[in-house]
Design a protein around this motif. Structure first.
Motif, PDB file in Angstrom:
ATOM      1  N   VAL A  28       0.854  -1.219   0.017  1.00  0.00           N
ATOM      2  CA  VAL A  28       0.047   0.081   0.026  1.00  0.00           C
ATOM      3  C   VAL A  28       0.815   1.112  -0.020  1.00  0.00           C
ATOM      4  O   VAL A  28       0.497   2.237  -0.676  1.00  0.00           O
ATOM      5  CB  VAL A  28      -0.900  -0.017   1.132  1.00  0.00           C
ATOM      6  CG1 VAL A  28      -0.441   0.300   2.460  1.00  0.00           C
ATOM      7  CG2 VAL A  28      -1.968   1.083   1.000  1.00  0.00           C
ATOM      8  N   GLN A  29       1.774   1.246   0.776  1.00  0.00           N
ATOM      9  CA  GLN A  29       2.783   2.432   0.692  1.00  0.00           C
ATOM     10  C   GLN A  29       3.487   2.417  -0.692  1.00  0.00           C
ATOM     11  O   GLN A  29       3.367   3.641  -1.179  1.00  0.00           O
ATOM     12  CB  GLN A  29       4.033   2.196   1.676  1.00  0.00           C
ATOM     13  CG  GLN A  29       3.546   2.466   3.187  1.00  0.00           C
ATOM     14  CD  GLN A  29       2.609   3.739   3.513  1.00  0.00           C
ATOM     15  OE1 GLN A  29       3.149   4.636   3.072  1.00  0.00           O
ATOM     16  NE2 GLN A  29       1.736   3.583   4.095  1.00  0.00           N
ATOM     17  N   LYS A  30       3.657   1.527  -1.354  1.00  0.00           N
ATOM     18  CA  LYS A  30       4.252   1.748  -2.698  1.00  0.00           C
ATOM     19  C   LYS A  30       3.304   2.284  -3.561  1.00  0.00           C
ATOM     20  O   LYS A  30       3.659   3.064  -4.467  1.00  0.00           O
ATOM     21  CB  LYS A  30       4.831   0.346  -3.269  1.00  0.00           C
ATOM     22  CG  LYS A  30       5.264   0.271  -4.534  1.00  0.00           C
ATOM     23  CD  LYS A  30       5.828  -1.262  -5.025  1.00  0.00           C
ATOM     24  CE  LYS A  30       6.071  -1.265  -6.690  1.00  0.00           C
ATOM     25  NZ  LYS A  30       6.419  -2.539  -6.942  1.00  0.00           N
ATOM     26  N   HIS A  31       2.159   1.795  -3.457  1.00  0.00           N
ATOM     27  CA  HIS A  31       1.039   2.451  -4.324  1.00  0.00           C
ATOM     28  C   HIS A  31       0.931   3.690  -3.945  1.00  0.00           C
ATOM     29  O   HIS A  31       0.654   4.516  -5.158  1.00  0.00           O
ATOM     30  CB  HIS A  31      -0.161   1.443  -4.008  1.00  0.00           C
ATOM     31  CG  HIS A  31      -1.318   1.979  -4.986  1.00  0.00           C
ATOM     32  ND1 HIS A  31      -1.354   1.519  -6.225  1.00  0.00           N
ATOM     33  CD2 HIS A  31      -2.456   2.755  -4.901  1.00  0.00           C
ATOM     34  CE1 HIS A  31      -2.486   2.039  -6.946  1.00  0.00           C
ATOM     35  NE2 HIS A  31      -3.316   2.837  -6.102  1.00  0.00           N
ATOM     36  N   LEU A  32       0.607   4.039  -2.762  1.00  0.00           N
ATOM     37  CA  LEU A  32       0.723   5.723  -2.422  1.00  0.00           C
ATOM     38  C   LEU A  32       1.624   6.503  -3.005  1.00  0.00           C
ATOM     39  O   LEU A  32       1.420   7.498  -3.647  1.00  0.00           O
ATOM     40  CB  LEU A  32       0.524   5.911  -0.936  1.00  0.00           C
ATOM     41  CG  LEU A  32      -0.662   5.256  -0.221  1.00  0.00           C
ATOM     42  CD1 LEU A  32      -0.470   5.400   1.316  1.00  0.00           C
ATOM     43  CD2 LEU A  32      -1.821   5.943  -0.852  1.00  0.00           C
ATOM     44  N   GLU A  33       2.839   6.070  -2.952  1.00  0.00           N
ATOM     45  CA  GLU A  33       3.942   6.755  -3.438  1.00  0.00           C
ATOM     46  C   GLU A  33       4.017   6.768  -4.906  1.00  0.00           C
ATOM     47  O   GLU A  33       4.447   7.791  -5.649  1.00  0.00           O
ATOM     48  CB  GLU A  33       5.417   5.960  -2.915  1.00  0.00           C
ATOM     49  CG  GLU A  33       5.739   6.191  -1.583  1.00  0.00           C
ATOM     50  CD  GLU A  33       6.743   5.328  -1.080  1.00  0.00           C
ATOM     51  OE1 GLU A  33       7.408   4.768  -1.932  1.00  0.00           O
ATOM     52  OE2 GLU A  33       7.080   5.580   0.286  1.00  0.00           O
ATOM     53  N   GLN A  34       3.595   5.701  -5.656  1.00  0.00           N
ATOM     54  CA  GLN A  34       3.573   5.656  -7.127  1.00  0.00           C
ATOM     55  C   GLN A  34       2.465   6.618  -7.791  1.00  0.00           C
ATOM     56  O   GLN A  34       2.514   7.143  -8.675  1.00  0.00           O
ATOM     57  CB  GLN A  34       3.529   4.233  -7.717  1.00  0.00           C
ATOM     58  CG  GLN A  34       4.429   3.409  -7.326  1.00  0.00           C
ATOM     59  CD  GLN A  34       4.232   1.908  -7.955  1.00  0.00           C
ATOM     60  OE1 GLN A  34       3.049   1.455  -8.085  1.00  0.00           O
ATOM     61  NE2 GLN A  34       5.519   1.168  -8.254  1.00  0.00           N
ATOM     62  N   CYS A  35       1.407   6.827  -6.892  1.00  0.00           N
ATOM     63  CA  CYS A  35       0.367   7.755  -7.156  1.00  0.00           C
ATOM     64  C   CYS A  35       0.643   9.361  -6.632  1.00  0.00           C
ATOM     65  O   CYS A  35      -0.227  10.040  -6.754  1.00  0.00           O
ATOM     66  CB  CYS A  35      -0.979   7.247  -6.978  1.00  0.00           C
ATOM     67  SG  CYS A  35      -1.356   7.117  -5.354  1.00  0.00           S
ATOM     68  N   PHE A  36       1.832   9.315  -6.127  1.00  0.00           N
ATOM     69  CA  PHE A  36       2.208  10.793  -5.631  1.00  0.00           C
ATOM     70  C   PHE A  36       0.932  10.941  -4.502  1.00  0.00           C
ATOM     71  O   PHE A  36       0.866  12.408  -4.388  1.00  0.00           O
ATOM     72  CB  PHE A  36       2.250  11.700  -6.650  1.00  0.00           C
ATOM     73  CG  PHE A  36       3.673  11.344  -7.537  1.00  0.00           C
ATOM     74  CD1 PHE A  36       4.914  11.424  -7.157  1.00  0.00           C
ATOM     75  CD2 PHE A  36       3.174  10.943  -9.044  1.00  0.00           C
ATOM     76  CE1 PHE A  36       5.953  10.877  -7.935  1.00  0.00           C
ATOM     77  CE2 PHE A  36       4.155  10.350  -9.625  1.00  0.00           C
ATOM     78  CZ  PHE A  36       5.717  10.428  -9.513  1.00  0.00           C
ATOM     79  N   TYR A  37       0.455  10.254  -3.734  1.00  0.00           N
ATOM     80  CA  TYR A  37      -0.429  10.521  -2.808  1.00  0.00           C
ATOM     81  C   TYR A  37      -1.603  11.395  -3.715  1.00  0.00           C
ATOM     82  O   TYR A  37      -2.291  12.211  -2.954  1.00  0.00           O
ATOM     83  CB  TYR A  37       0.166  11.476  -1.746  1.00  0.00           C
ATOM     84  CG  TYR A  37       1.026  10.660  -1.028  1.00  0.00           C
ATOM     85  CD1 TYR A  37       0.557   9.978   0.369  1.00  0.00           C
ATOM     86  CD2 TYR A  37       2.357  10.512  -1.314  1.00  0.00           C
ATOM     87  CE1 TYR A  37       1.481   9.083   1.127  1.00  0.00           C
ATOM     88  CE2 TYR A  37       3.414   9.643  -0.377  1.00  0.00           C
ATOM     89  CZ  TYR A  37       2.656   8.944   0.798  1.00  0.00           C
ATOM     90  OH  TYR A  37       3.612   8.070   1.407  1.00  0.00           O
ATOM     91  N   THR A  38      -1.970  11.290  -4.750  1.00  0.00           N
ATOM     92  CA  THR A  38      -3.031  11.917  -5.287  1.00  0.00           C
ATOM     93  C   THR A  38      -3.895  10.996  -6.198  1.00  0.00           C
ATOM     94  O   THR A  38      -3.404  10.115  -6.812  1.00  0.00           O
ATOM     95  CB  THR A  38      -2.395  13.078  -6.517  1.00  0.00           C
ATOM     96  OG1 THR A  38      -1.363  13.546  -5.816  1.00  0.00           O
ATOM     97  CG2 THR A  38      -3.240  13.800  -7.113  1.00  0.00           C
ATOM     98  N   ILE A  39      -5.239  11.396  -6.078  1.00  0.00           N
ATOM     99  CA  ILE A  39      -6.155  10.453  -6.896  1.00  0.00           C
ATOM    100  C   ILE A  39      -6.698  11.546  -7.960  1.00  0.00           C
ATOM    101  O   ILE A  39      -7.235  12.627  -7.893  1.00  0.00           O
ATOM    102  CB  ILE A  39      -7.256  10.114  -5.700  1.00  0.00           C
ATOM    103  CG1 ILE A  39      -6.804   9.081  -4.871  1.00  0.00           C
ATOM    104  CG2 ILE A  39      -8.365   9.457  -6.807  1.00  0.00           C
ATOM    105  CD1 ILE A  39      -7.797   9.360  -3.649  1.00  0.00           C
TER     106      ILE A  39
END
Length: 154
Positions: A28-39
């Motif tokens: 989940v941290q990798k996912h948040l970082e890859q999306c730059f904490y942006t939706i």
């Protein structure tokens, strides 16, 4: 006809072992970082559209459920996380400010105690090779911890 008893079947032990050995926090941290904490492109429950929503960098994700699915052609893993944000009374979107406040391990915060708030849920779906397939966000759009951008056509 043969009846299969699943209650005490080895499959449950195997699945439990797989899930226990899976580092869901790093996924989940990798996912948040890859999306730059942006939706980008989010529709809320009232059918309001947001061009982008930035999550606080102080966000924590807690695994609340896991699901292994099997269809005729596919096998997948679905992980559901509760998203918890921390408001230190300052601009928590700023990673530098968040790092300064995170350094206060002794919990003696110079500007009062932080507010911890559930800001939503994130569901991540991976295929049998643990490759990312899909995501589903459900956010508390009224949370002051979310930096929301709405553009209207005028």
């Amino acid at each position: 006809m043969t009846t299969l008893q699943l209650k005490n079947h080895q499959i449950w032990q195997d699945l439990t072992e797989i899930l226990e050995n899976l580092d869901t926090n790093s996924l989940v941290q990798k996912h948040l970082e890859q999306c730059f904490y942006t939706i980008n492109g989010y529709w809320d429950e009232q059918d309001e559209y947001y061009d982008s929503i930035r999550l606080p960098h102080t966000i924590e994700a807690e695994l609340v459920s896991s699901f292994v699915g099997v269809t005729q052609d596919n096998r997948f893993l679905k992980l559901k996380f509760s998203l918890i944000g921390t408001d230190f009374g300052t601009d928590c979107i700023n990673p530098a400010a968040a790092a300064i406040y995170a350094a206060y391990d002794d919990k003696s915060y110079p500007f009062g105690y932080p507010t911890i708030q559930n800001i939503g849920e994130l569901v991540l779906i991976y295929n049998e090779n643990l490759e990312f397939v899909d995501e589903n966000w459900l956010l508390d759009i009224d949370s002051p911890l979310l930096d929301k951008r709405q553009f209207t056509n005028t």
